[in-house]
Design a protein around this motif. Structure first.
Motif, PDB file in Angstrom:
ATOM      1  N   GLU A  30       0.773  -1.335   0.103  1.00 35.32           N
ATOM      2  CA  GLU A  30       0.034   0.177   0.066  1.00 35.32           C
ATOM      3  C   GLU A  30       0.832   1.391  -0.066  1.00 35.32           C
ATOM      4  OE1 GLU A  30      -3.751   1.512   2.628  1.00 35.32           O
ATOM      5  OE2 GLU A  30      -1.688   1.051   3.600  1.00 35.32           O
ATOM      6  N   VAL A  67      -4.227  -3.276  -4.985  1.00 38.80           N
ATOM      7  CA  VAL A  67      -3.769  -4.267  -4.246  1.00 38.80           C
ATOM      8  C   VAL A  67      -4.844  -4.817  -3.184  1.00 38.80           C
ATOM      9  CG1 VAL A  67      -2.088  -4.606  -2.333  1.00 38.80           C
ATOM     10  CG2 VAL A  67      -1.973  -2.641  -3.679  1.00 38.80           C
ATOM     11  N   ASP A 122      -7.713 -11.694  12.795  1.00 37.46           N
ATOM     12  CA  ASP A 122      -7.466 -10.168  13.063  1.00 37.46           C
ATOM     13  C   ASP A 122      -6.525 -10.078  14.343  1.00 37.46           C
ATOM     14  OD1 ASP A 122      -7.163  -7.570  13.781  1.00 37.46           O
ATOM     15  OD2 ASP A 122      -9.359  -7.164  14.080  1.00 37.46           O
ATOM     16  N   ASN A 141      -5.343  -7.943  16.098  1.00 38.71           N
ATOM     17  CA  ASN A 141      -5.837  -7.121  17.408  1.00 38.71           C
ATOM     18  C   ASN A 141      -6.576  -8.036  18.454  1.00 38.71           C
ATOM     19  OD1 ASN A 141      -4.518  -4.571  16.490  1.00 38.71           O
ATOM     20  ND2 ASN A 141      -6.123  -4.652  14.989  1.00 38.71           N
ATOM     21  N   TYR A 169       2.606  -5.549  15.516  1.00 38.11           N
ATOM     22  CA  TYR A 169       1.550  -5.606  16.499  1.00 38.11           C
ATOM     23  C   TYR A 169       2.047  -5.330  17.758  1.00 38.11           C
ATOM     24  CZ  TYR A 169      -1.899  -6.400  12.791  1.00 38.11           C
ATOM     25  OH  TYR A 169      -2.421  -6.382  11.836  1.00 38.11           O
ATOM     26  N   ARG A 180      -1.432   5.159   3.480  1.00 35.80           N
ATOM     27  CA  ARG A 180      -0.703   4.448   4.574  1.00 35.80           C
ATOM     28  C   ARG A 180      -0.573   5.108   5.571  1.00 35.80           C
ATOM     29  NH1 ARG A 180       3.311   6.756   1.838  1.00 35.80           N
ATOM     30  NH2 ARG A 180       5.024   7.867   2.974  1.00 35.80           N
ATOM     31  N   VAL A 204      -8.140  -3.940  -2.044  1.00 33.18           N
ATOM     32  CA  VAL A 204      -8.281  -3.198  -0.860  1.00 33.18           C
ATOM     33  C   VAL A 204      -7.649  -1.967  -0.991  1.00 33.18           C
ATOM     34  CG1 VAL A 204      -7.477  -3.219   1.514  1.00 33.18           C
ATOM     35  CG2 VAL A 204      -8.195  -5.180   0.589  1.00 33.18           C
ATOM     36  N   PHE A 205      -6.603  -1.732  -1.661  1.00 34.78           N
ATOM     37  CA  PHE A 205      -5.995  -0.308  -2.161  1.00 34.78           C
ATOM     38  C   PHE A 205      -6.351  -0.180  -3.627  1.00 34.78           C
ATOM     39  CE2 PHE A 205      -2.793   2.458  -3.671  1.00 34.78           C
ATOM     40  CZ  PHE A 205      -2.637   3.471  -3.157  1.00 34.78           C
ATOM     41  N   TYR A 233     -12.706  -3.441   7.329  1.00 27.50           N
ATOM     42  CA  TYR A 233     -12.002  -4.478   8.143  1.00 27.50           C
ATOM     43  C   TYR A 233     -10.372  -4.582   7.920  1.00 27.50           C
ATOM     44  CZ  TYR A 233     -10.391  -9.102   9.253  1.00 27.50           C
ATOM     45  OH  TYR A 233      -9.833 -10.195   9.869  1.00 27.50           O
ATOM     46  N   ASN A 234     -10.013  -3.951   6.674  1.00 28.03           N
ATOM     47  CA  ASN A 234      -8.763  -3.703   6.762  1.00 28.03           C
ATOM     48  C   ASN A 234      -7.909  -2.864   7.717  1.00 28.03           C
ATOM     49  OD1 ASN A 234      -6.304  -1.859   5.116  1.00 28.03           O
ATOM     50  ND2 ASN A 234      -6.093  -4.197   4.527  1.00 28.03           N
ATOM     51  N   ILE A 270      -9.551  -2.074  10.443  1.00 32.97           N
ATOM     52  CA  ILE A 270      -9.509  -2.461  12.059  1.00 32.97           C
ATOM     53  C   ILE A 270      -8.284  -3.462  12.291  1.00 32.97           C
ATOM     54  CG2 ILE A 270     -10.977  -4.295  13.251  1.00 32.97           C
ATOM     55  CD1 ILE A 270     -13.244  -2.457  12.711  1.00 32.97           C
ATOM     56  N   SER A 271      -7.947  -4.193  11.303  1.00 34.97           N
ATOM     57  CA  SER A 271      -6.949  -5.261  11.461  1.00 34.97           C
ATOM     58  C   SER A 271      -5.637  -4.843  11.469  1.00 34.97           C
ATOM     59  CB  SER A 271      -7.081  -6.452  10.490  1.00 34.97           C
ATOM     60  OG  SER A 271      -6.978  -5.793   9.276  1.00 34.97           O
ATOM     61  N   ARG A 272      -5.344  -3.398  11.348  1.00 32.64           N
ATOM     62  CA  ARG A 272      -4.027  -2.886  11.425  1.00 32.64           C
ATOM     63  C   ARG A 272      -3.565  -2.596  12.799  1.00 32.64           C
ATOM     64  NH1 ARG A 272      -2.436   0.500   7.047  1.00 32.64           N
ATOM     65  NH2 ARG A 272      -3.299  -0.429   4.857  1.00 32.64           N
ATOM     66  N   PRO A 273      -2.076  -2.858  12.987  1.00 29.01           N
ATOM     67  CA  PRO A 273      -1.684  -2.558  14.453  1.00 29.01           C
ATOM     68  C   PRO A 273      -2.003  -1.281  15.123  1.00 29.01           C
ATOM     69  CG  PRO A 273       0.195  -2.843  12.702  1.00 29.01           C
ATOM     70  CD  PRO A 273      -1.151  -3.023  11.981  1.00 29.01           C
ATOM     71  N   GLN A 274      -1.722  -0.085  13.905  1.00 29.46           N
ATOM     72  CA  GLN A 274      -1.733   1.269  14.571  1.00 29.46           C
ATOM     73  C   GLN A 274      -3.120   1.582  15.010  1.00 29.46           C
ATOM     74  OE1 GLN A 274      -0.560   0.332  11.513  1.00 29.46           O
ATOM     75  NE2 GLN A 274       1.750   0.849  11.549  1.00 29.46           N
ATOM     76  N   PHE A 285      -5.578   4.100  12.628  1.00 33.51           N
ATOM     77  CA  PHE A 285      -6.313   3.305  11.611  1.00 33.51           C
ATOM     78  C   PHE A 285      -7.648   2.621  12.450  1.00 33.51           C
ATOM     79  CE2 PHE A 285      -2.505   3.006   8.920  1.00 33.51           C
ATOM     80  CZ  PHE A 285      -3.108   3.450   8.101  1.00 33.51           C
ATOM     81  N   HIS A 286      -7.785   2.521  13.529  1.00 25.56           N
ATOM     82  CA  HIS A 286      -8.927   2.008  14.202  1.00 25.56           C
ATOM     83  C   HIS A 286      -9.962   3.054  14.422  1.00 25.56           C
ATOM     84  CE1 HIS A 286      -6.226  -1.121  16.379  1.00 25.56           C
ATOM     85  NE2 HIS A 286      -6.097  -1.345  15.140  1.00 25.56           N
TER      86      HIS A 286
END
Lengths: 338, 309
Positions: free
Chosen positions: A66, A83, A215, A217, A237, B77, B244-245, B265-266, B268-272, B275-276
């Motif tokens: 991305e 992507v 996920d 998280n 993570y 990003r 997605v992108f 969903y993408n 939400i599943s990011r670590p940062q 993004f949530h």
């Protein structure tokens, strides 16, 4: 009744016109769609490259793609990069069906996937793009587990442990009597494949009675709220959740206890839990589509290591990067792990 | 029940014996009444609490990052630069096309099965299958869409395109539309049809000018439910190959696309954490789109209801 029929007869032409216009609209939309896609490859800008690049595959590698795609499109406004995230395995299915130019993977391509590509006559180049360290985490309350060996991890995660190993003191007698709660990625994930291969000696062999989630998280939250919890996921993570979680050192092949960090993952001392991430480029696309070649070169340029870092991964050391570049330049086909 | 009736004393038994069988016990009955009312009230309040808790957390997380920039930007990003326009446009295209495909086919099939088809083994077979299809997991439809629309029909659909995606989702919601159409048609009293036939109208005329307009509000309600399911669909779209992108909007039926649930969903599943938050903003946009869509359908329904009178 009369009113109803009158109304109907009066509005009939109007309705007919309405449906006709919908028909016309959809036909013209279809026509638009057709021309837009057929014209594209023909339109070629003079200086920069143009055209479509189709990428799919691992969700772990997605943040890198991305970031690269975003910057690449700013530099080359006539290109269109898409992507997707079908997972490493799902990505290869599409790649070997000829639907994508580049497939991302968080593990090397499997033999059966190579066979699938062979069958379809698709040749590919395997290119490493970054390192990731699979990080083992526990609850911060856990003061007994500092460093684990691969054997201890195997005792926790092996298929035989299912239903029998349920307490920390079964892993090591010096550990306290504390229920062991395991969290990990689901079976679709490349992280799972890599971890099971390294720890249990066989890809995909794992106990089934742990909390699995696609996920990561969810794993973070699970370990955070369970005092005897243990989980594993990509280093990014952990980096984002350092204050809620404690990382565990892993004994490497040299017998040293090494904590995961950007340095230990990059210099290879955090083994066997650091793993390379890959992308696979279709040889034909690399040779015939200038935009794909430009994008691959862009991903491997040294300056763009920053984008890899930003995405939460560890850039390849210079020699590995040089090796990856030469592999692409020579057009070295097939699977070839570094 | 049977047993009760048979054990009842015969009609000519003394009055007292008959009365003794009937316990008035008003207190108990009123109490049961209150208990049931409380249970029903509890059920309602639980769903309201869950919904408002959900809305509240989403609004708290998402309102801060929801702004015009977010709605008009492409994904990025960097969370602060990322936006939802590609996914929003993709969802609008999808929903428009899905309505275009699923409404005529679903309503047509419903009308055929309810008004024209005879009751034989074939229609029963079709009925059973439609009932079963409504419960098939969406990923199965996604795999079907991948095989049929993306691979076999590639020359027409253009592969992993918004057309393939919307055809797949149309299949997914067809059973819901058909069942809702049939229910709505069944609710129209037979006297209406018989009156039409008595006046010499053909079956088609009766359906077109009387039964269908009368059933339309019910059909549209079914359509709302079906589209509400469709707008949240993720698994089948990922199987079909939604990206997605993506940093362009769909330009035609053969264009690649993404949809809001996939984007959310993408994120939400990011670590940062950032993004949530924008995932929550995305959810607000998705809910707004859902409300607009349903509002439109409700407006249409009310219009048809008034026209009918």
């Amino acid at each position: 009744m009369q009113r109803l029929t009158q109304k109907n007869s009066a509005s009939r032409p109007a309705r007919f016109a309405y449906s006709l216009s919908i028909l016309a609209l959809s036909v013209s939309l279809a026509a638009c769609g057709g021309t837009a896609t057929t014209e594209e490859p023909a339109a070629d800008a003079g200086s920069g490259v143009s055209g479509d690049i189709q990428i799919d595959g691992s969700s772990t590698v997605f943040p890198i793609s991305e970031a690269m795609a975003e910057e690449f499109q700013i530099a080359n406004p006539d290109t269109r990069v898409t992507v997707g995230v079908s997972g490493s395995g799902g990505g290869f299915k599409k790649f070997c069906a000829g639907e994508t130019d580049i497939s991302n993977a968080s593990r090397p391509i499997k033999e059966e996937e190579v066979a699938l590509c062979d069958e379809a006559g698709i040749e590919f180049i395997e290119v490493p793009i970054a390192y990731d360290g699979i990080t083992l985490v526990t609850n911060p309350e856990n003061d007994w587990a500092q460093c684990l060996t691969v054997d201890q991890l195997n005792a926790m995660w092996s298929p035989e442990a299912e239903g029998s190993v349920e307490n920390w003191n079964q892993v090591d007698p010096s550990f306290p009597d504390e229920p062991l709660e395991l969290f990990g990625p689901g079976t679709d994930s490349g992280t799972f494949d890599y971890f099971t291969d390294e720890v249990n000696g066989e890809e995909g062999a794992s106990r089934g009675d742990y909390t699995a989630s696609e996920d990561d998280n969810v794993i973070v939250t699970g370990v955070e709220s369970t005092s005897g919890g243990l989980g594993y996921f990509g280093y990014a993570y952990y980096e984002e959740n350092q204050d809620q979680l404690k990382s565990i050192e892993v004994e490497n092949e040299a017998g040293e206890c090494i904590a995961p960090s950007r340095e230990t993952i990059a210099d290879g001392s955090y083994n066997p839990m650091s793993r390379p991430l890959y992308f696979y480029v279709k040889k034909e696309a690399y040779d015939t589509k200038p935009q794909v070649k430009a994008f691959v070169d862009y991903q491997l340029s040294t300056e763009n290591g920053e984008l890899v870092q930003e995405a939460g991964y560890i850039t390849l050391p210079d020699d590995a990067l040089a090796q990856a570049k030469s592999r692409v330049e020579e057009g070295k086909l097939g699977k070839d792990p570094i | 029940m049977e047993r009760n009736i048979s054990s009842r004393p015969p009609e000519n038994a003394p009055k007292a014996a008959r009365e003794s069988n009937f316990a008035v016990n008003l207190n108990r009955r009123y109490m049961m009444d209150r208990i049931f009312k409380a249970a029903a009230w509890g059920a309602t309040i639980i769903s309201v609490i869950i919904l408002s808790w959900l809305l509240l957390t989403i609004l708290m997380d998402g309102l801060g990052t929801l702004n015009w920039n977010f709605i008009t930007s492409f994904p990025s990003r960097k969370a602060e630069r990322a936006g939802i326009i590609a996914a929003l446009a993709g969802t609008v295209w999808l929903m428009g096309l899905v309505a275009l495909f699923a409404f005529p086919i679903g309503v047509g099939a419903g009308i055929y099965l309810e008004e024209f088809a005879e009751d034989n083994w074939f229609t029963q077979f079709v009925e059973i299958n439609i009932g079963n299809l409504a419960g098939v997991p969406s990923i199965i439809y996604g795999l079907l869409g991948l095989a049929v629309f993306v691979r076999i029909m590639e020359p027409i659909t253009g592969g992993r395109s918004v057309l393939s995606g919307s055809l797949t989702i149309s299949l997914l919601i067809l059973p819901i539309v058909i069942v809702a159409t049939r229910e709505a048609l069944r609710a129209i009293p037979d006297s209406l049809r018989l009156a039409g036939y008595a006046l010499g109208a053909t079956r088609w005329q009766v359906v077109r000018s009387h039964v269908l307009p009368a059933a339309l509000p019910g059909i549209l309600t079914g359509m709302i439910l079906a589209l509400s399911r469709a707008i949240g669909e993720t698994a089948s779209l990922i199987a079909v190959g939604a990206a997605v992108f993506i940093s362009f909007l769909p330009e035609g039926l053969n264009s690649q696309f993404t949809a809001m649930p996939i984007q959310i969903y993408n994120w939400i599943s990011r670590p940062q954490d950032e993004f949530h938050y924008i995932a929550a903003s995305g959810i607000i946009v998705l809910m707004a789109a859902l409300l607009v869509m349903n509002g439109l359908a409700i407006y249409l329904r009310n219009r048809f209801q008034q026209e009918k009178l």
